[in-house]
Scaffold this motif. Structure first.
Motif, mmCIF file in Angstrom:
data_model
loop_
_atom_site.group_PDB
_atom_site.id
_atom_site.type_symbol
_atom_site.label_atom_id
_atom_site.label_comp_id
_atom_site.label_asym_id
_atom_site.label_seq_id
_atom_site.Cartn_x
_atom_site.Cartn_y
_atom_site.Cartn_z
ATOM 1 N N ILE A 39 0.811 -1.217 0.000
ATOM 2 C CA ILE A 39 0.000 0.000 0.000
ATOM 3 C C ILE A 39 0.844 1.267 0.000
ATOM 4 C CG2 ILE A 39 -1.875 -1.178 1.199
ATOM 5 C CD1 ILE A 39 -1.089 0.439 3.714
ATOM 6 N N TYR B 284 0.576 -4.476 10.082
ATOM 7 C CA TYR B 284 -0.378 -5.276 9.320
ATOM 8 C C TYR B 284 -1.035 -6.306 10.234
ATOM 9 C CZ TYR B 284 -2.251 -8.551 5.874
ATOM 10 O OH TYR B 284 -3.084 -9.360 5.147
ATOM 11 N N TYR C 104 -3.128 -1.659 8.775
ATOM 12 C CA TYR C 104 -3.956 -2.092 7.648
ATOM 13 C C TYR C 104 -4.195 -3.593 7.686
ATOM 14 C CZ TYR C 104 0.115 -3.836 4.909
ATOM 15 O OH TYR C 104 1.208 -4.534 4.466
ATOM 16 N N PHE D 82 -11.754 2.805 10.125
ATOM 17 C CA PHE D 82 -10.864 2.292 9.082
ATOM 18 C C PHE D 82 -11.448 2.703 7.729
ATOM 19 C CE2 PHE D 82 -9.245 -0.225 12.469
ATOM 20 C CZ PHE D 82 -8.022 -0.754 12.084
ATOM 21 N N VAL E 13 -7.576 0.563 5.951
ATOM 22 C CA VAL E 13 -6.431 1.267 6.533
ATOM 23 C C VAL E 13 -6.908 2.218 7.631
ATOM 24 C CG1 VAL E 13 -4.556 2.904 6.111
ATOM 25 C CG2 VAL E 13 -5.068 1.157 4.416
ATOM 26 N N TYR F 18 -5.132 5.321 9.720
ATOM 27 C CA TYR F 18 -3.928 6.143 9.733
ATOM 28 C C TYR F 18 -3.564 6.587 11.150
ATOM 29 C CZ TYR F 18 -4.876 6.349 4.752
ATOM 30 O OH TYR F 18 -5.116 6.000 3.447
#
Length: 253
Positions: free
Chosen positions: A85, A102, A139, A158, A181, A183
């Protein structure tokens, strides 16, 4: 809150997954996921080899099972530049130490679902990722038919930023995956609202400056219409010019 599937009020606690959890960890993965994991994966989880993990336990569970796993989440740190990504992040390639977290697997025993355990486990991951200054996001992938998980991640802010066709192959059948994802530490998408607004304002300012420059240029070219003494009329010395303003469009992906 008491789940109808259990006969007592649970006292939920969270701790790292440990070697004594190996058997129940394998069992829950087998019960929850359609994908089979290698024994090496479980060994890496319980021994903390390149994998971080959190376990949920019920301290009020009877029959001496107060430390037995009822839920878990596993995750791995990956370098942003090596991740799938990197193109979906506002990534500064000059800072090669930027990382991501992850989420590999997340599961809760059936009897303990709908008690907020999955949410708490994900919060542990987010808190962990936020504590790493160079980490920019958490993510994960979600199989297309797992609507409860999709709803959960959206509820937790997300963002679904990509759909991967045929990502999973289960029993000879392909299934799509959604890429979510979250952040952290200032990380954001290249097309985040802040970036888009800034880009739009820049375009507007550039366009206005271009229009103003063309108007000034046109004014300099304009010639006054002098009066004719004999007729007291207006005599044009040159044809009028039409000003065309070209605006360039901004295309977003």
């Amino acid at each position: 809150m008491v789940n109808p599937k259990i006969s007592h009020r649970p006292t939920l606690c969270y701790r790292p997954v440990q070697p004594s959890d190996l058997g129940i960890l394998e069992q829950i993965h087998s019960d929850v996921f359609p994908i089979r994991y290698e024994s090496e994966f479980f060994q890496n989880v319980v021994n903390g080899r390149d994998i971080v993990s959190w376990a949920a336990v019920d301290r009020s569970q009877p029959n001496g099972r107060t430390d037995e796993l009822i839920g878990f989440v596993t995750a791995r740190i990956v370098m942003t530049k090596d991740s799938e990504i990197a193109d979906l992040l506002r990534y500064d390639s000059s800072k090669g130490d930027q990382t991501l977290v992850y989420i590999l697997t997340l599961g809760v025993v059936d009897a303990y679902r709908n008690l907020g355990i999955a949410t708490s486990l994900i919060h542990e991951v987010i808190k962990y990722a936020s504590s790493i200054p160079v980490c920019r996001a958490v993510y994960l992938h979600v199989i297309s038919y797992n609507n409860p998980a999709i709803h959960l991640y959206k509820k937790m802010s997300f963002k679904c930023i990509r759909r991967l066709h045929g990502f999973y192959l289960i029993n000879g059948q392909h299934f799509d995956s959604s890429l979510f994802v979250y952040y952290v530490n200032g990380g954001r998408s290249p097309c985040s609202p802040l970036v888009l607004v800034t880009f739009f304002i820049t375009c507007v300012k550039t366009g206005l400056k271009s229009v103003a420059a063309k108007l000034r240029k046109n004014e300099e070219k304009m010639v006054k219409w002098p009066k004719c003494k004999e007729t007291r009329g207006l005599v044009p010395l040159q044809n009028k010019q039409t000003i065309k303003t070209e605006l360039s469009g901004c295309e977003y992906v």
